[in-house]
Design an enzyme around this catalytic site. Sequence first.
Site, PDB file in Angstrom:
ATOM      1  CD  GLN A   1      11.341 -31.021  16.128  1.00 43.38           C
ATOM      2  OE1 GLN A   1      11.843 -30.738  17.216  1.00 43.38           O
ATOM      3  NE2 GLN A   1      10.907 -32.231  15.864  1.00 43.38           N
ATOM      4  CB  ILE A   2      12.579 -23.605  14.634  1.00 47.39           C
ATOM      5  CG1 ILE A   2      13.861 -24.398  14.392  1.00 47.39           C
ATOM      6  CG2 ILE A   2      12.924 -22.172  15.062  1.00 47.39           C
ATOM      7  CD1 ILE A   2      14.797 -23.790  13.350  1.00 47.39           C
TER       8      ILE A   2
ATOM      9  CD  GLN B   1       6.818 -17.763   2.789  1.00 47.20           C
ATOM     10  OE1 GLN B   1       7.781 -17.605   3.524  1.00 47.20           O
ATOM     11  NE2 GLN B   1       5.827 -18.604   3.079  1.00 47.20           N
TER      12      GLN B   1
ATOM     13  CG  ASP C   1      26.130 -19.588  13.195  1.00 49.36           C
ATOM     14  OD1 ASP C   1      25.324 -18.887  12.551  1.00 49.36           O
ATOM     15  OD2 ASP C   1      26.189 -20.832  13.094  1.00 49.36           O
TER      16      ASP C   1
ATOM     17  NE  ARG D   1      24.819 -23.875  17.270  1.00 45.95           N
ATOM     18  CZ  ARG D   1      24.298 -24.322  16.127  1.00 45.95           C
ATOM     19  NH1 ARG D   1      24.837 -23.980  14.974  1.00 45.95           N
ATOM     20  NH2 ARG D   1      23.237 -25.127  16.155  1.00 45.95           N
TER      21      ARG D   1
ATOM     22  CG  HIS E   1      23.501 -19.967   9.407  1.00 46.67           C
ATOM     23  ND1 HIS E   1      24.018 -20.085  10.675  1.00 46.67           N
ATOM     24  CD2 HIS E   1      22.518 -20.893   9.329  1.00 46.67           C
ATOM     25  CE1 HIS E   1      23.387 -21.041  11.325  1.00 46.67           C
ATOM     26  NE2 HIS E   1      22.473 -21.551  10.530  1.00 46.67           N
TER      27      HIS E   1
END
Lengths: 328, 366
Positions: free
Chosen positions: B50-51, B147, B194, B197, B222
């Site tokens: 989705q992101i 990764q 954040d 927001r 986070h």
Amino acid sequence: MAKEPVRVLVTGAAGQIGYALVPMIARGIMLGADQPVILHMLDIPPAAEALNGVRMELVDAAFPLLKGVVATTDVVEACTGVNVAVMVGGFPRKEGMERKDVMSKNVSIYKSQASALEQHAAPNCKVLVVANPANTNALILKEFAPSIPAKNITCLTRLDHNRALGQISERLNVQVSDVKNVIIWGNHSSTQYPDVNHATVRDKPVRELVKDDEWLNGEFITTVQQRGAAIIKARKLSSALSAASAACDHIRDWVLGTPEGTWVSMGVYSDGSYNAPAGVIYSFPVTCKNGEWTIVQGLAIDEFSRKKLELTGAELTEEKELAYSCLS
Amino acid sequence: MEQEHIILLQKILVLLFSVTLFWKIIKHMCGLLNIEKEPVTVLVTGAAGQIGYALVPMIARGVMLGPDQPVIIHMLDIEPAAEALNGVKMELIDAAFPLLKGVVATTDVVEACQGVNIAVMVGGFPRKEGMERKDVMSKNVSIYKAQASALEQHAAPDCKVLVVANPANTNALILKEFAPSIPEKNITCLTRLDHNRALGQISEKLDVHVSEVKNVIIWGNHSSTQYPDVNHATVKTTDGEKSVRVALANDNWLNTEFITTVQQRGAAIIKARKLSSALSAASAACDHIRDWVLGTPKGTWVSMGVYSDGSYGIQPGIVYSFPVTCEKGQWSIVKGLKIDEFSREKMDATAKELMEEKTLAHSCLV
């Protein structure tokens, strides 16, 4: 000095295309990086909570250009004062549904939204219909909003246009920004005709560069026509990202003008140009200037193309009849 | 003798002046000729999700790096998502983005990391119902260890990394530990969401536009222990810039509901949408990278999760969110801000959680 904000309505805003579209609008992709916007988002009551979630996210993104958000299930509130309306909401075809059933549902929706827009939108509101059947939904909207100028009501074929550019750029292994002037004629459906006879890559005709008329007259056309289905097959969801992007391109070029020497494809109220049926919404090559589109006239149409133009025109005439039969 | 020196100095000055002027004229002409910049290669992991789907069109439109910066997008996901990932690639082609100079869609982490200048790590193992914290941590530690290696070996020098997948701070820490040749200042995690927001909440409460509010701070992890701090935040009024605390005149709200609203906003979005906040997370990721690369506006700072250097009494060796300014592609922690007792407690609590996560992560590695 900051410009006055432009009000942009997105219907069906709680859905996939809406979710991809609203951040694009809020970032200035639709109307320019210096144009503040106020977003109006409309959806049906079952989607009210999800719609509010989208509104919350728009607040959370702290977009500098976004001067206000209205999230509502009330079509009057949604339409009030809007300058640009992107109609993404519609009744999707479900398994087992007949074409007439889908048409019937959508005709009702577009008839009532036409009224609301006509009565409450700002003067000279520009309308882009995305929800399928896009051309016929746009036609119904036009017929039930007689005080909205016919030239202000359009439907999206820019997605197909961009898809055609993409296919040519891949075939020729060039940058897509070097390909221009393809045309999408007719209906945003499987009878659309992607025409490269006037397309160029840096002023060289595409047909000469590709050197494969069989591909251009065959697989290229079907690939563009069926691309939507190919995306659904791969993603299990429809092409929200590219549809939203195309909607931004359509509005931006309409409002800010097409680049010199370049045209784009838009579904517009037909005046009978190129012998297309008048009185339907038909996709033509257009240039845009001062907020108005103009059909590119005088392009040579060969026999192969003529048949294709007629086929898609005939389908649009059928759809119009079907739509009217749903209204009686 | 002195006379000669002066003349020599004058000649040198004239020469320098001429060269500078000449250079400026050439640059200006190049600008007019529209000579394109070299493309920047941006990696998005977990790109079929989705992101990723919200993020890639933003990158392709220049929201992340500027409207004149061509980009090449590398998209990585796992094998089960290969077909969906290819669908995203198809859509990027179908959108005919002028700035997008290439797309690589792959399940091969080496191919994905090749030559990348910016890496946005959205891919991770999501928490499923019934999973313990240790299980989620364990899965993600393995992913970020692998990764890290690939990035270290194949990315371009000075690759900038933004970790989004949760637990973001600790995933970033693991990445840093297993990619020792990537400068630690190049590895960050996302707390801009954040931060944005918090700006949004203040602007709604004050009924002003969000661009009038600035300099909130997100401290720490986070997670639900993050501390949204408005003690240095300001709002633009007709009488100039005012402290948010003074303008709002509601300390109770600022110290309680405001904090919990920002901390729990993610859950509120999930409750409303039945899906997580892809749109705003993608947008925040673009803001984070853009400000990092192009610089923060004068007088404004942003929040980024960065490798702690011990500032504000926060122990080094964790990835902690601080207020930072950015210039010439580098972030610097804003120093010297006054920390009251209320804030100190909150800042220490979130640091403690990060130390615990670090311990848990390391225990998964043995």
